[in-house]
Design a protein around this motif. Sequence first.
Motif, PDB file in Angstrom:
ATOM      1  N   VAL A 191     102.356 -51.941  21.158  1.00  0.00           N
ATOM      2  CA  VAL A 191     102.232 -51.852  22.612  1.00  0.00           C
ATOM      3  C   VAL A 191     101.396 -50.629  22.959  1.00  0.00           C
ATOM      4  O   VAL A 191     101.652 -49.533  22.450  1.00  0.00           O
ATOM      5  CB  VAL A 191     103.619 -51.744  23.278  1.00  0.00           C
ATOM      6  N   VAL A 192     100.407 -50.803  23.828  1.00  0.00           N
ATOM      7  CA  VAL A 192      99.591 -49.695  24.318  1.00  0.00           C
ATOM      8  C   VAL A 192      99.947 -49.451  25.783  1.00  0.00           C
ATOM      9  O   VAL A 192      99.823 -50.355  26.614  1.00  0.00           O
ATOM     10  CB  VAL A 192      98.088 -49.983  24.175  1.00  0.00           C
ATOM     11  N   LEU A 193     100.411 -48.249  26.083  1.00  0.00           N
ATOM     12  CA  LEU A 193     100.828 -47.865  27.436  1.00  0.00           C
ATOM     13  C   LEU A 193      99.931 -46.747  27.931  1.00  0.00           C
ATOM     14  O   LEU A 193      99.653 -45.797  27.196  1.00  0.00           O
ATOM     15  CB  LEU A 193     102.288 -47.427  27.421  1.00  0.00           C
ATOM     16  N   GLU A 194      99.503 -46.830  29.187  1.00  0.00           N
ATOM     17  CA  GLU A 194      98.673 -45.790  29.792  1.00  0.00           C
ATOM     18  C   GLU A 194      99.213 -45.459  31.173  1.00  0.00           C
ATOM     19  O   GLU A 194      99.702 -46.337  31.891  1.00  0.00           O
ATOM     20  CB  GLU A 194      97.218 -46.237  29.871  1.00  0.00           C
ATOM     21  N   GLY A 195      99.149 -44.175  31.537  1.00  0.00           N
ATOM     22  CA  GLY A 195      99.644 -43.736  32.829  1.00  0.00           C
ATOM     23  C   GLY A 195      98.810 -42.604  33.387  1.00  0.00           C
ATOM     24  O   GLY A 195      97.770 -42.237  32.834  1.00  0.00           O
ATOM     25  N   THR A 196      99.285 -42.049  34.500  1.00  0.00           N
ATOM     26  CA  THR A 196      98.588 -40.939  35.157  1.00  0.00           C
ATOM     27  C   THR A 196      99.229 -39.601  34.817  1.00  0.00           C
ATOM     28  O   THR A 196      98.540 -38.637  34.500  1.00  0.00           O
ATOM     29  CB  THR A 196      98.584 -41.137  36.681  1.00  0.00           C
TER      30      THR A 196
END
Length: 248
Positions: A7-12
């Motif tokens: 799983v690849v997760l990206e946020g601020t």
Amino acid sequence: MMRVLKVVLEGTTTSFRYPHFMLSVHPSFPLPPPATIYGHICSVMGEWVAPEGLQFAYHFTAQGIGEDLEHIHVLTAATGKLPGTKLPKVIEGNVNPLTRQILLHPRLVLYLNRPDWVEHFRHPRYPVLLGRSQDLACYTRVEVVELEQRPEVYFEHTLLPYRVATQTAVGVVALMPRWLDYEQQRQPSFARYLLLQQRVRSRDFKQFGAAEQPRFWADPRAMQSKGVPLGLWFHSFTGAEDEALSLA
């Protein structure tokens, strides 16, 4: 070969507060503690999943570090009456400002030994978060991949077990929350880990005695360093300290 969920997760923004800092300054771990990973998994599943047998590895990066000014209400039990009334006071407190360290534009590549959970991560039960409730994030990739065992890999931006600190001068040792037992009033469990942000090759690990040369799990599809694949060190939330070479 071994099939795992990737799983690849990206946020601020995100922040992984040191659990024993309450006032003035809230520094952040540079890498997510295992307890954060466990809570994230439970949020996706919509229930508290059994931690036994669940194993994870990850690669985490952030593009920068900043500070935010926040405040908390510190409450204590009170006596007496509310001003101008005959009503008893129950609690009272003060507003305390604090400086919180935040990580900017985080990116987490998470590997789990549960490829059968792929649909849960494609349709998470609750909003995707990494840490605090305001740290909204999104998944940019959810897939099942096959890992390979390699005699040489490189590690970076990840957790290694505490015992590896005797084999390399790279990294910093930290005591991190491992998981919270919600059936025992959120009783925390802690463990020591080697926080590794710099790149180090497995061949540079010091070997003592006549120990057999280990083999490591690697993601052949991840970025390579001079032909050497990214290594993955799997950890458990309970039981043995780490599960480096096998996923039972």
